[in-house]
Write an enzyme that holds these catalytic residues in place. Sequence first.
Site, PDB file in Angstrom:
ATOM      1  CG  ASN A   1      -5.876  18.082  22.319  1.00 29.50           C
ATOM      2  OD1 ASN A   1      -5.820  18.234  21.088  1.00 29.50           O
ATOM      3  ND2 ASN A   1      -5.207  18.847  23.167  1.00 29.50           N
ATOM      4  CD1 TRP A   2      -7.504  12.716  18.655  1.00 29.35           C
ATOM      5  CD2 TRP A   2      -7.694  12.840  16.424  1.00 29.35           C
ATOM      6  NE1 TRP A   2      -8.482  11.837  18.255  1.00 29.35           N
ATOM      7  CE2 TRP A   2      -8.628  11.891  16.899  1.00 29.35           C
ATOM      8  CE3 TRP A   2      -7.631  13.082  15.046  1.00 29.35           C
ATOM      9  CZ2 TRP A   2      -9.481  11.190  16.041  1.00 29.35           C
ATOM     10  CZ3 TRP A   2      -8.491  12.395  14.203  1.00 29.35           C
ATOM     11  CH2 TRP A   2      -9.402  11.454  14.696  1.00 29.35           C
ATOM     12  CE  LYS A   3      -1.956  17.193  23.791  1.00 33.51           C
ATOM     13  NZ  LYS A   3      -0.983  17.231  24.875  1.00 33.51           N
TER      14      LYS A   3
ATOM     15  N   GLY B   1      -4.815  13.253  25.722  1.00 33.06           N
ATOM     16  CA  GLY B   1      -3.889  13.524  24.630  1.00 33.06           C
ATOM     17  C   GLY B   1      -3.416  12.225  23.995  1.00 33.06           C
TER      18      GLY B   1
ATOM     19  CG  HIS C   1      -3.819  22.418  25.164  1.00 33.30           C
ATOM     20  ND1 HIS C   1      -2.466  22.268  25.350  1.00 33.30           N
ATOM     21  CD2 HIS C   1      -4.386  21.236  25.498  1.00 33.30           C
ATOM     22  CE1 HIS C   1      -2.228  21.034  25.777  1.00 33.30           C
ATOM     23  NE2 HIS C   1      -3.372  20.379  25.867  1.00 33.30           N
TER      24      HIS C   1
ATOM     25  CD  GLU D   1       0.400  20.492  24.135  1.00 35.34           C
ATOM     26  OE1 GLU D   1      -0.321  20.382  23.131  1.00 35.34           O
ATOM     27  OE2 GLU D   1       0.586  19.544  24.941  1.00 35.34           O
TER      28      GLU D   1
ATOM     29  CB  SER E   1      -0.028  11.331  32.030  1.00 34.44           C
ATOM     30  OG  SER E   1       1.051  12.040  31.450  1.00 34.44           O
TER      31      SER E   1
ATOM     32  CD  GLU F   1      -5.389  19.377  29.215  1.00 34.80           C
ATOM     33  OE1 GLU F   1      -5.689  18.234  28.894  1.00 34.80           O
ATOM     34  OE2 GLU F   1      -4.829  20.173  28.453  1.00 34.80           O
TER      35      GLU F   1
ATOM     36  N   GLY G   1       1.758  14.753  28.796  1.00 38.61           N
ATOM     37  CA  GLY G   1       2.717  14.035  27.958  1.00 38.61           C
ATOM     38  C   GLY G   1       3.942  13.560  28.704  1.00 38.61           C
TER      39      GLY G   1
END
Length: 251
Positions: free
Chosen positions: A9-11, A235, A96, A98, A214, A168, A174
């Site tokens: 997942n490149w975000k 990520g 997600h 976020e 992570s 997650e 992160g």
Amino acid sequence: MRKKIVAGNWKMNTTVPEGVELAKAVVAASAEVPAEVGLIIATPATHLCPVAEVVKGTRVELSAENCADKEKGAYTGEISAAMVASTGAQWTILGHSERRQYYGETDAKLVEKTKLALANGLGVILCVGETLEEREAEKHFDVVKAQTLNVLDSFTAEDMKSIVIAYEPVWAIGTGKTATADQAEEIHAYIRGVLAEKFGAQVADDTTILYGGSCKPSNAKELFAKPDIDGGLIGGAALKAADFIGIALSY
Ligand code: 13P
């Protein structure tokens, strides 16, 4: 037998040219990964068309990071599931943390998004996971169960063939603080039990459940060795092809 998947997942990272280079590097290194491990890269929406060209005819599949909860029309700035599918992408991430945290993504919206994604032939990587406060209050099982069922109650066993779950824990995303393999396995096994109750043992057994938070080459092997952890949603480490492929090589 459920599929093993390592998804990146490149975000909101990389420009289009950088993303095209990263996709090329992933494709170039992908031959090393055992054939039974599926590889997916989820890119920003702006990157889907050019990256689709890069991955076309390769083993690397393409995913969006989100899609709209409306079919089409006057929703400025939104990107529909049909638009995502028309780029050549086969998947979308939905829910997600976020997006839940910063963009008001509710379970009700996720039902609509998932319906539209499936109707347009996309596979869905549905994310669930508790916050640190929820874990400390020992509510993580309840939270994850509610997030899973609030969406999946609207879907059938047949739909589950196109749905992957990603666990997650928000406190591990992160932060460099990975859930231990035992902590992750405990929840993965629990989610599989929730799926078994709702859809039966066969669907539960066939559903891929990814771990995210992570995950890196140094800890992937221990996580992936667990019976209910079927791969990862990566990520930060997905932004370097060598690390992403290094994680996939942990199988
Ligand atoms: P990190 O691997 O950067 O912790 O992110 C995990 C994640 O959110 C993947 O969707």
